[in-house]
Design an enzyme around this catalytic site. Structure first.
Site, mmCIF file in Angstrom:
data_model
loop_
_atom_site.group_PDB
_atom_site.id
_atom_site.type_symbol
_atom_site.label_atom_id
_atom_site.label_comp_id
_atom_site.label_asym_id
_atom_site.label_seq_id
_atom_site.Cartn_x
_atom_site.Cartn_y
_atom_site.Cartn_z
ATOM 1 C CG LEU A 299 -2.193 -0.798 1.070
ATOM 2 C CD1 LEU A 299 -2.964 -0.809 2.376
ATOM 3 C CD2 LEU A 299 -3.040 -0.196 -0.044
ATOM 4 C CG PHE B 90 -8.930 -1.665 16.026
ATOM 5 C CD1 PHE B 90 -9.919 -2.445 15.477
ATOM 6 C CD2 PHE B 90 -7.624 -1.830 15.570
ATOM 7 C CE1 PHE B 90 -9.626 -3.376 14.476
ATOM 8 C CE2 PHE B 90 -7.328 -2.756 14.568
ATOM 9 C CZ PHE B 90 -8.319 -3.519 14.032
ATOM 10 C CD GLN C 107 1.640 -4.139 18.136
ATOM 11 O OE1 GLN C 107 1.155 -4.374 17.036
ATOM 12 N NE2 GLN C 107 1.308 -3.074 18.848
ATOM 13 C CG HIS D 69 -1.583 -10.627 18.146
ATOM 14 N ND1 HIS D 69 -2.372 -11.651 18.587
ATOM 15 C CD2 HIS D 69 -2.425 -9.619 17.812
ATOM 16 C CE1 HIS D 69 -3.641 -11.275 18.521
ATOM 17 N NE2 HIS D 69 -3.701 -10.047 18.061
ATOM 18 C CG LEU E 189 -3.336 -12.152 14.231
ATOM 19 C CD1 LEU E 189 -2.245 -11.996 15.253
ATOM 20 C CD2 LEU E 189 -3.623 -10.823 13.564
ATOM 21 C CD GLU F 275 -6.303 -7.858 21.422
ATOM 22 O OE1 GLU F 275 -5.121 -7.975 21.114
ATOM 23 O OE2 GLU F 275 -6.840 -6.768 21.668
ATOM 24 N NE ARG G 188 -3.073 -6.652 19.803
ATOM 25 C CZ ARG G 188 -3.051 -6.229 18.548
ATOM 26 N NH1 ARG G 188 -1.924 -5.831 18.006
ATOM 27 N NH2 ARG G 188 -4.149 -6.173 17.844
ATOM 28 C CG HIS H 137 1.074 -8.382 14.825
ATOM 29 N ND1 HIS H 137 0.564 -9.141 13.814
ATOM 30 C CD2 HIS H 137 0.251 -7.307 14.954
ATOM 31 C CE1 HIS H 137 -0.535 -8.557 13.332
ATOM 32 N NE2 HIS H 137 -0.737 -7.440 13.996
ATOM 33 N NE ARG I 225 0.607 -2.264 14.398
ATOM 34 C CZ ARG I 225 -0.388 -2.869 13.773
ATOM 35 N NH1 ARG I 225 -1.384 -2.180 13.284
ATOM 36 N NH2 ARG I 225 -0.411 -4.170 13.664
ATOM 37 C CB SER J 282 0.406 -0.259 10.726
ATOM 38 O OG SER J 282 -0.510 -1.293 10.893
HETATM 39 C C1 LIG Z 1 -1.577 -10.620 10.014
HETATM 40 C C2 LIG Z 1 -1.489 -9.127 10.017
HETATM 41 C C3 LIG Z 1 -2.628 -8.375 10.201
HETATM 42 C C4 LIG Z 1 -2.569 -6.985 10.201
HETATM 43 N N1 LIG Z 1 -3.718 -6.289 10.416
HETATM 44 C C5 LIG Z 1 -3.662 -4.947 10.445
HETATM 45 C C6 LIG Z 1 -4.839 -4.204 10.674
HETATM 46 O O1 LIG Z 1 -5.917 -4.761 10.833
HETATM 47 N N2 LIG Z 1 -4.767 -2.863 10.679
HETATM 48 C C7 LIG Z 1 -3.583 -2.220 10.481
HETATM 49 O O2 LIG Z 1 -3.586 -1.009 10.488
HETATM 50 N N3 LIG Z 1 -2.452 -2.898 10.253
HETATM 51 C C8 LIG Z 1 -2.451 -4.249 10.241
HETATM 52 N N4 LIG Z 1 -1.283 -4.934 10.013
HETATM 53 C C9 LIG Z 1 -0.055 -4.209 9.680
HETATM 54 C C10 LIG Z 1 -0.082 -3.725 8.221
HETATM 55 O O3 LIG Z 1 -0.691 -4.705 7.420
HETATM 56 C C11 LIG Z 1 1.282 -3.481 7.619
HETATM 57 O O4 LIG Z 1 2.011 -2.688 8.458
HETATM 58 C C12 LIG Z 1 1.220 -2.758 6.278
HETATM 59 O O5 LIG Z 1 0.406 -3.484 5.402
HETATM 60 C C13 LIG Z 1 2.552 -2.563 5.655
HETATM 61 O O6 LIG Z 1 2.394 -2.043 4.332
HETATM 62 P P1 LIG Z 1 3.621 -1.634 3.447
HETATM 63 O O7 LIG Z 1 3.086 -1.081 2.198
HETATM 64 O O8 LIG Z 1 4.542 -0.803 4.226
HETATM 65 O O9 LIG Z 1 4.388 -2.971 3.169
HETATM 66 P P2 LIG Z 1 3.931 -4.414 2.483
HETATM 67 O O10 LIG Z 1 2.516 -4.382 2.192
HETATM 68 O O11 LIG Z 1 4.499 -5.415 3.342
HETATM 69 O O12 LIG Z 1 4.677 -4.341 1.124
HETATM 70 C C14 LIG Z 1 6.060 -4.498 0.990
HETATM 71 C C15 LIG Z 1 6.394 -4.499 -0.476
HETATM 72 O O13 LIG Z 1 7.794 -4.384 -0.649
HETATM 73 C C16 LIG Z 1 8.257 -5.337 -1.562
HETATM 74 N N5 LIG Z 1 9.650 -5.575 -1.255
HETATM 75 C C17 LIG Z 1 10.186 -5.906 -0.065
HETATM 76 N N6 LIG Z 1 11.503 -5.995 -0.166
HETATM 77 C C18 LIG Z 1 11.823 -5.707 -1.437
HETATM 78 C C19 LIG Z 1 13.039 -5.640 -2.168
HETATM 79 N N7 LIG Z 1 14.207 -5.883 -1.610
HETATM 80 N N8 LIG Z 1 12.990 -5.335 -3.474
HETATM 81 C C20 LIG Z 1 11.814 -5.070 -4.074
HETATM 82 N N9 LIG Z 1 10.646 -5.121 -3.432
HETATM 83 C C21 LIG Z 1 10.659 -5.433 -2.134
HETATM 84 C C22 LIG Z 1 7.328 -6.471 -1.391
HETATM 85 O O14 LIG Z 1 7.288 -7.280 -2.522
HETATM 86 C C23 LIG Z 1 6.013 -5.763 -1.177
HETATM 87 O O15 LIG Z 1 5.444 -5.436 -2.405
HETATM 88 C C24 LIG Z 1 -1.326 -6.329 10.024
HETATM 89 C C25 LIG Z 1 -0.189 -7.078 9.830
HETATM 90 C C26 LIG Z 1 -0.244 -8.458 9.861
HETATM 91 C C27 LIG Z 1 1.039 -9.215 9.734
#
Ligand SMILES: Cc1cc2nc3c(=O)[nH]c(=O)nc-3n(C[C@H](O)[C@H](O)[C@H](O)COP(=O)(O)OP(=O)(O)OC[C@H]3O[C@@H](n4cnc5c(N)ncnc54)[C@H](O)[C@@H]3O)c2cc1C
Ligand code: HEM
Ligand code: SF4
Ligand code: SF4
Ligand code: FES
Lengths: 254, 650, 277
Positions: free
Chosen positions: B16, B142, B256, B258, B268, B271, B302, B370, B406, B411
């Protein structure tokens, strides 16, 4: 007694001219609650460090791990070995380009799919950061979500006879995506636009209706209902009897 | 000659955060290329179910919500470890971000006017939802919030938002090169020029040169043995930044946990299980939580539950299994009806992944890593410290609205907000730059990586006697056991020593397979040193931080210490060194001075210097640490700061 | 780089736009025709079955009906229309049959693999999750193609014979007596019963599966008027089974009567013959 499992895995590296497609057997003891995500990593760790396969979320939500498990396309991470006989045959999904061993290039395929069906909201409206969001009935939102749940695993394409023999067939997932936008009141595409996209032999009228897609979809999407809805609506369009377009029609995909 | 690709903005990561930043940068008129390890929609953002926070206040339990309250909850949640100005930007932008996503197609769950049933604190209540808000975005509750403000789409928030985001990327025609891994940054004289990238389809190396390089690579949970993170969350983005020797990682010790990840596979389960009355049992099927926490029992916060579970397992009361020790979650008494409706998701996970029927059987669980609060330290625009042209957003960054802890739902919201805000800033910045295509520099960087790979494939590195999986397992074991939930000085010291040793051993890697293409063992071997470095940053940061704050709890220093530790840890890795160098900086300008969170109950050591004195030194000390100038002056977004602080004083 | 999925350029030039639209309309039409003709034929076959089964009341009943049809010029145009529809259906419907043998084999293999034969689904709970859904539609479709081919061969023969008969009687040329119980029974007893048995079975199977497929392909999720519930796959399956067995049973009894193996069971329905004086 724990069973001894035989993982019969397809091995082939298309980049290596010496490599020939074949199945190789890997044996391991079954542990409680073993699933194929863990099993394949054990094979990689202990027996075949260069074995290619794809997992990302290992929780059944990202759609990376579709493969043919005893001939059936499904998600490996959520398949328990206990559900399978002692010999488990694993092969890459057909209809996608092979990267190596069990890994196929679904990414490029799905990007192409999104481009082809123009998988985004078509609207003349500009986003206004100060305005309140456009209101939407919760029931409509739920219906859209029902179709939006597709995780692009490709199982429906691998399990579709039509997609297996016709490269240009859109595939169930693409038709489902179109259905999702047809439902969305925010999308301003009209019946004629949809008609051109789906009422073809690459679209819903190329589908043989074998329902392989519906039977293998791990998210249990109502694919057949979407297709039936499209056939009806497209016929109305062809007959010049299409109801009002673009969101004002609230169709009946349940 | 290997391929050289040039673009205005290179985004590493298609989750994202990365995609949103790419969209903003492209809106500023830049050409953008996104790299990703996996097809964008498979990024871990898709796994988040819960939702994302934004103060829209549409439902009855969200009434009266404001950006101000969201900000305050966030600051408290961070245990005052966050940058309050960034938290402001975040809370102020979040509502716009949610609405924008609605505009582009997220099927948010909407408000339905009229009476609605909810379970609040285990009791069923009926509330009247306001009819005038019918059809606006709905919220759910939450942890750690004063209002319901979590926007969600049923149980697939991350999925729907990511899909919508990627739709936007497709619409704009932004190129995404998937199965491409950035393995090092190309930089020269304090300026980042792009990255060396390895194709995971063919094993080939390529160089990408860009005016601005953005790291949005997500978390690094996989350095722990048990993590709810996707298996690609190995922190390669953070480690290539660390490899430059210039860029610091912030607050790496803030991790963090869980309480209920299932065993094996560490998925996961919510909760809500315990919220609705689920119990924790040990090897003798004895309910142990009341012994530790007579008051809150299973429903303590948690971190507390995770700590108690760990403690109990350390007493030998864990259930042994081939997949490691665990405890039991007992849901049987909740009954079939409840499990198959209200906890449907949990039921499915147990059935599909464990073959365990929670209606009749116990569910194996253990506390599981987590989220990583720490990451590449950036300023409020997302510009990394000490290296011009490097930016970072999302979980990989330490933009720092989370501080030491957080809040749930913050996040996912951060990814979109940071992508939007920082993406624009970096897009503007990139417009002011000219692209320098220094092929010689690119070749040097590429050859360096090629040599590493050649050494690995032909015979191995150094003494060639170490195995990749083995080393990673050992490191993960150390981290899990000694830098887990509960931390003690001597264990942390052991961990640092142990990890450093493993890091040294990683110079003698030998692979068991030799093919050059998309060899997964080679990919792992290339990532390993980086992962070990991150592990050392976590361990050393934790060892040195002699207080307990947010996600970092020291048994030997149980108090939060605002006198000495209202600081952010910065870890740099000088080229060739065996462990990181740690320094500190103030957390940021204080609008809300440290106080009580209203939960958690730990004691604090109060601040001694005045808020004014503290704020005074922020900019100066930040600049010393490599902070880059921002588009607006520091504190600009904290308009009320002066008044607020003075009213607090009086 | 890699092969771009189902991707094809979408172009938006005016000329091409109408071209794609025309193409879409053509393809929709072909599918609609194959379905429409199939449904028409299925309905016709049922009506046909009712009339033929008039033999159950004895030769008199059968002749009465066939005379009626021929006398009032109902049979002749129907024959023409059905013959045309028959071939139109054949041409449009067989468009869907994969041209290459390897492709047909692929379809069959895939269908077999997807059906749950090689999975253990012993656990009740697992089944509740609907994890491995049984898959029958591929083999149903294969049987539809096979039965279609049989109908094409045998049905053409049958059509030819009947047309010859009717033409002869209508225009009073040759020896044809039109549709006539005695002649039909003579033909059946003379060995044509094999042909009719196979044709009957093939037609009922083909029409049963065909209508099931039409229901699923076009009707799924639609509201059924009056009852108000939505059509589901299970419903369609049940309907297919009932209809299939109903017509198969009637059909085979009819055939048995024609073959003279059993006496017409419903003779009592007709007024008794005036006693010959
Ligand atoms: C099970 C679970 C449930 C969650 N639920 C929630 C929730 O309900 N609410 C909330 O707010 N947060 C939640 N989180 C946290 C949240 O999902 C993440 O923090 C967030 O999605 C991270 O997004 P991001 O775009 O930073 O990274 P990611 O979505 O992890 O994307 C990382 C990207 O980087 C790429 N990448 C990585 N390394 C390299 C590299 N060396 N070269 C090229 N590409 C690379 C990957 O391919 C990927 O496309 C949850 C996390 C987990 C684990
Ligand atoms: C009395 C004769 C026939 C009847 C009652 C009949 C009926 C039907 C019906 C109802 C369908 C479903 C259409 C659909 O799925 O869209 C169908 C499809 C089909 N029929 Fe026939 N049919 C007859 C003769 C034939 C003949 C002679 C052939 C020759 C090959 C044939 C081949 C097919 C095929 C291949 C299909 C599948 C088309 C598809 O999947 O869309 N049928 N038929
Ligand atoms: S129903 Fe259509 S899309 Fe689905 S598997 Fe069959 S032919 Fe393919
Ligand atoms: S429709 Fe189902 S099977 Fe097809 S890609 Fe989506 S989730 Fe997978
Ligand atoms: S690994 Fe994500 S669905 Fe299987």
């Amino acid at each position: 007694m724990a069973r001894e499992l035989t993982l019969r895995i397809f091995r082939y590296d298309p980049l290596n001219p010496e490599s020939k497609p074949c199945f190789v057997d890997y044996k391991m003891e079954e542990t409680p609650r073993l699933n194929l995500f863990v099993a394949l990593h054990r094979v990689r760790e202990k027996q075949a460090p260069d074995l290619q396969f794809d997992f990302v979320c290992r929780a059944g939500v990202c759609g990376s791990c579709g493969m043919m498990i005893n001939g059936r396309p499904t998600l490996a991470c959520r398949t328990l070995t206990a559900e399978l006989p002692e010999t488990i045959t694993l092969a890459p999904m057909p209809a996608f380009k092979l990267i190596g061993d069990l890994s196929v290039d679904t990414g490029t395929w799905f990007r192409g799919m999104s481009e082809r069906v123009e998988s985004w909201i078509h609207t003349q409206k500009e986003f206004d950061p100060k305005a309140e969001e456009q209101r939407m009935d919760d029931g409509t939102a739920q219906k859209i979500y029902e179709l939006e749940r597709c995780i692009e695993c490709g199982c429906c394409v691998a399990g579709c006879a039509t997609a297996n023999i016709r490269e240009d067939f859109l595939g169930a997932t693409a038709l489902n995506r179109i259905g999702r936008f047809m439902l969305d009141p925010r999308d301003e595409r009209d019946s004629e636009d949809w008609f051109e996209l789906v009422a073809t032999d690459e679209g819903v009228f190329g589908c043989m209706g074998l329902m392989g897609c519906d039977d293998v979809c791990p998210k249990e999407l109502p694919l057949l209902e979407v297709f039936a809805y499209m056939r009806r609506r497209m016929s109305q369009v062809a007959a010049g009897r299409a109801k009002a377009d673009a969101g004002t029609s609230q169709p009946v995909i349940t | 000659m290997s391929e050289l690709i040039t673009t205005d903005v290179l985004v590493i990561g298609a989750g994202l955060a990365g995609e949103r930043a790419a969209i903003s940068a492209s809106a500023e008129g830049n050409e953008v290329v996104i790299l990703s390890l996996v097809p964008p929609r498979r990024s871990h953002s898709c796994a988040a179910q819960g939702g994302m926070q934004a103060a829209l206040g549409n439902c009855v339990k969200g009434a009266g919500d404001s950006e101000e309250l969201h900000w305050l909850d966030t600051v408290k949640g961070s245990d005052w470890g966050c940058d309050q100005e960034v938290a402001r930007i975040f809370a102020d932008t979040a509502p716009v971000a949610m609405r924008e996503m609605a505009h582009h197609g997220v099927p948010w769950t909407r408000v339905k006017g009229g009476p609605a049933d909810y379970f609040i604190k285990g009791k069923k209540v009926t509330l009247e939802e306001p009819h005038e808000n019918e059809g606006l975005i709905m919220h759910r509750d939450f942890g750690g919030v004063s209002r319901w403000r979590t926007c969600y789409t049923a149980d697939g928030t991350g999925h729907t938002v990511l899909y919508t985001m990627d739709n936007m990327v497709v619409e704009l025609g932004i190129a995404v090169h998937d199965r491409m891994e950035a393995i090092s940054l190309i930089h020269d004289a304090g300026r980042c020029h792009g990255a060396v990238v390895r194709c995971l389809r063919t094993g080939e190396l390529k160089t990408y040169l860009a005016k601005a390089t953005v790291i949005a690579s997500g978390g690094f949970g996989r350095i722990y043995k048990y993590s709810t993170n996707a298996i690609i969350n190995q922190g390669s983005g953070q480690s290539i930044a660390l490899d430059t020797g210039l860029v610091p990682l912030g607050n790496m010790e803030a991790v963090q946990f869980h309480p209920t990840g299932i065993v094996p596979t560490d998925i996961l389960v919510t909760e809500g299980c315990r919220g609705d009355g689920g119990l924790l049992l040990d090897v003798d099927e004895y309910r142990f939580m009341p012994d530790y926490e007579p008051d809150k029992q299973e429903l303590a916060s948690r971190d507390v539950v995770s700590r108690r579970m760990t403690e109990h397992m350390q007493k030998g009361k864990g259930v042994p299994s081939p997949d490691g020790e665990h405890l039991w979650l007992d849901l049987r008494h909740l009954g079939e009806d409840h499990l198959r409706t209200k906890l449907r998701e949990v039921y499915d996970i147990c059935m599909y992944f464990l073959g365990v029927n929670p209606i009749k059987e116990l569910v194996p669980v253990r506390p599981t890593q987590h989220y990583s609060m720490g990451g590449i330290r950036v300023n409020k625009d997302g510009h990394a410290y000490s290296l011009k042209g490097l930016w970072s957003v999302g979980e990989s960054a330490c933009w720092d609205l989370h501080g030491m802890n957080r809040l749930g739902g913050n996040s996912l919201a951060e990814t979109v907000v940071a992508g939007m805000f920082c993406g624009q800033r970096l897009g503007e910045w990139a417009n002011s730059q000219t692209l320098e295509v220094d092929t010689a520099l690119a070749d040097i960087a590429l050859n360096e990586q090629q040599e590493r790979i050649n050494a690995l494939i032909t015979g191995g590195m150094g003494e060639a006697n170490e195995n990749v999986d083995q080393l990673l397992n050992e490191a993960q074991d150390i981290l899990q056991a000694k830098v887990g939930i509960f931390r003690k000085g001597e264990e942390l010291a052991e961990a640092v020593v142990g990890l450093r040793e493993i890091y040294q051993r990683s110079r003698n890697l030998k692979m068991r397979s030799a093919f050059k293409g998309a060899n997964p063992e080679l990919a792992a071997a290339l990532r390993l040193p980086g992962m070990l470095k991150l592990a050392l940053c976590v361990a050393k940061g934790a060892l040195l931080r002699t207080e307990s704050r947010g996600g970092h709890s020291r048994e030997d220093y149980p108090k939060r210490n605002d006198r000495d530790w209202l600081k952010r840890t910065l870890a740099r890795w000088p080229v060739g060194a065996d462990e990181p160098e740690i320094s500190y900086e103030p957390v940021g300008l204080l609008e809300s001075p440290p106080g009580h969170r209203g939960y958690g109950g730990a004691e604090n050591i109060a601040m001694e210097e005045s808020v004014e004195d503290y704020n005074e030194k922020v900019e100066r000390e930040w600049i010393e640490q490599g902070w880059q100038e921002t588009a607006t002056p520091l504190g600009e977004e904290l308009k009320e700061m002066v008044e607020y602080a003075s009213t607090k004083q009086s | 780089m890699a092969k771009a999925g189902p991707s094809k350029e979408i172009t938006h030039h005016e000329g091409e736009l109408t071209a794609t639209r025309d193409r879409a309309r053509r393809q929709w039409k072909l599918d609609a025709i194959s379905t429409g003709t199939g449904v028409f034929l299925a309905l016709f076959m049922w009506g046909h079955m009712f009339f033929v089964s008039s033999i159950l009341t004895g030769e008199r009943g059968f002749n009465w009906i066939s005379d009626l049809f021929e006398h009032y010029w109902l049979a002749q145009p129907t024959l023409v229309v059905v013959t045309i529809v028959f071939f139109v259906h054949f041409v449009t419907a067989s468009r869907k049959i994969p041209a290459k043998f390897a492709e047909r084999r692929r379809v069959k293999k895939l269908g077999d693999d997807i059906s749950h034969s090689k999975w253990n689904i012993s656990k009740q709970e697992r089944r509740e999750l609907d994890k491995v859904r049984p898959h029958k539609e591929t083999s149903l479709w294969i049987w539809q193609v096979r039965s279609g081919m049989i109908i094409l061969a045998l049905g053409s023969v049958h059509l030819f014979v009947v047309i010859a008969d009717v033409v002869q009687r209508t225009f009073d040329i040759g020896e044809g007596l039109g549709i006539n119980a005695a002649e039909t029974m003579a033909r059946v007893q003379g060995g044509m019963w094999i042909l009719y048995a196979i044709l009957l079975y093939a037609v009922e199977v083909h029409a049963g599966i065909g209508l099931y497929r039409v229901t699923v392909k076009w009707g799924l999720g639609a509201k059924i008027p009056i009852i108000g519930s939505r059509i589901t796959r299970g419903m369609a399956q049940k309907m297919e089974r009932i209809v299939l067995w109903f017509f198969l049973i009637i059909g085979f009894i009819t055939l048995l009567v024609m073959a003279g193996v059993i006496d017409p069971p419903l003779e009592f329905l007709l007024p008794p013959l005036p006693v010959a004086s």
